[in-house]
Design a protein around this motif. Structure first.
Motif, PDB file in Angstrom:
ATOM      1  N   ASP A  32       0.826  -1.213   0.000  1.00 34.63           N
ATOM      2  CA  ASP A  32       0.000   0.000   0.000  1.00 34.63           C
ATOM      3  C   ASP A  32       0.858   1.260   0.000  1.00 34.63           C
ATOM      4  O   ASP A  32       0.618   2.179  -0.775  1.00 34.63           O
ATOM      5  N   GLU A 103      -0.900   0.053 -14.981  1.00 32.44           N
ATOM      6  CA  GLU A 103      -1.931  -0.989 -15.067  1.00 32.44           C
ATOM      7  C   GLU A 103      -2.102  -1.692 -13.731  1.00 32.44           C
ATOM      8  O   GLU A 103      -3.223  -1.972 -13.300  1.00 32.44           O
ATOM      9  N   GLU A 104      -0.999  -1.998 -13.058  1.00 29.29           N
ATOM     10  CA  GLU A 104      -1.070  -2.684 -11.765  1.00 29.29           C
ATOM     11  C   GLU A 104      -1.721  -1.803 -10.709  1.00 29.29           C
ATOM     12  O   GLU A 104      -2.528  -2.270  -9.917  1.00 29.29           O
ATOM     13  N   LYS A 106      -3.933   0.578 -11.241  1.00 27.79           N
ATOM     14  CA  LYS A 106      -5.373   0.608 -11.556  1.00 27.79           C
ATOM     15  C   LYS A 106      -6.039  -0.701 -11.140  1.00 27.79           C
ATOM     16  O   LYS A 106      -7.131  -0.701 -10.578  1.00 27.79           O
ATOM     17  N   LYS A 107      -5.380  -1.813 -11.439  1.00 25.94           N
ATOM     18  CA  LYS A 107      -5.930  -3.138 -11.117  1.00 25.94           C
ATOM     19  C   LYS A 107      -6.139  -3.288  -9.609  1.00 25.94           C
ATOM     20  O   LYS A 107      -7.112  -3.880  -9.166  1.00 25.94           O
ATOM     21  N   ARG A 108      -5.228  -2.722  -8.843  1.00 27.30           N
ATOM     22  CA  ARG A 108      -5.316  -2.839  -7.388  1.00 27.30           C
ATOM     23  C   ARG A 108      -6.198  -1.761  -6.764  1.00 27.30           C
ATOM     24  O   ARG A 108      -6.423  -1.762  -5.556  1.00 27.30           O
ATOM     25  N   GLY A 109      -6.677  -0.823  -7.577  1.00 28.46           N
ATOM     26  CA  GLY A 109      -7.641   0.169  -7.097  1.00 28.46           C
ATOM     27  C   GLY A 109      -7.048   1.317  -6.303  1.00 28.46           C
ATOM     28  O   GLY A 109      -7.764   2.007  -5.590  1.00 28.46           O
ATOM     29  N   VAL A 110      -5.767   1.555  -6.419  1.00 31.89           N
ATOM     30  CA  VAL A 110      -5.147   2.665  -5.703  1.00 31.89           C
ATOM     31  C   VAL A 110      -5.290   3.933  -6.533  1.00 31.89           C
ATOM     32  O   VAL A 110      -5.092   3.916  -7.735  1.00 31.89           O
ATOM     33  N   LYS A 111      -5.675   5.004  -5.865  1.00 33.18           N
ATOM     34  CA  LYS A 111      -5.855   6.279  -6.559  1.00 33.18           C
ATOM     35  C   LYS A 111      -4.957   7.330  -5.925  1.00 33.18           C
ATOM     36  O   LYS A 111      -4.705   7.294  -4.733  1.00 33.18           O
ATOM     37  N   GLU A 119     -12.930  13.203  -6.496  1.00 29.58           N
ATOM     38  CA  GLU A 119     -14.102  12.341  -6.318  1.00 29.58           C
ATOM     39  C   GLU A 119     -14.899  12.736  -5.078  1.00 29.58           C
ATOM     40  O   GLU A 119     -16.127  12.754  -5.098  1.00 29.58           O
TER      41      GLU A 119
END
Length: 128
Positions: A32, A103-104, A106-111, A119
């Motif tokens: 993380d 890509e990784e 985004k795949k793991r959902g970290v912003k 947002e």
């Protein structure tokens, strides 16, 4: 007197992803903390690299070192450049790393904190 069974939880996902660059092997850290740091610093570092005077070889090399070491680990640039002493090759490696890491992430959902802030703002203002 019943014996209690142990609970076992298998974890198949890891935060370490093997990375092979030619004959060299590294591990990318997708913990993380590392992902958040990458997400928050990625654009700034890539922008500063693009602003380096391409005729200043040492500045280009130093910019690439910053990027490679941030992506992989401290000292990775020196190992890679020793094996592949070409700015052209290192540029290709950086481009492929940038795509793969993006890509990784985004795949793991970290912003990034900027995306999270936007947002939150939109969510707050759309409740009217």
């Amino acid at each position: 007197n019943k014996k209690t069974k142990n609970m076992k939880i298998d974890i198949k996902q890891t935060t370490k992803v093997p990375l092979q660059i030619g004959t060299l092997n590294f591990e990318l850290d997708f913990s993380d903390d590392k992902l958040i740091n990458l997400a928050d610093n990625f654009n700034g570092v890539m922008n500063s690299l693009s602003e380096v005077d391409s005729k200043d070889f040492e500045a280009v090399k130093q910019g690439m070192k910053t990027v490679v070491d941030m992506f992989i680990e401290e000292g990775a640039f020196e190992v890679i450049y020793k094996e592949y002493p070409s700015i052209t090759i290192v540029t290709e490696i950086i481009e492929k790393l940038a795509v793969g890491i993006t890509e990784e992430i985004k795949k793991r959902g970290v912003k990034s904190k900027e995306v999270v802030a936007v947002e939150a703002y939109l969510k707050k203002n759309n409740k009217k």
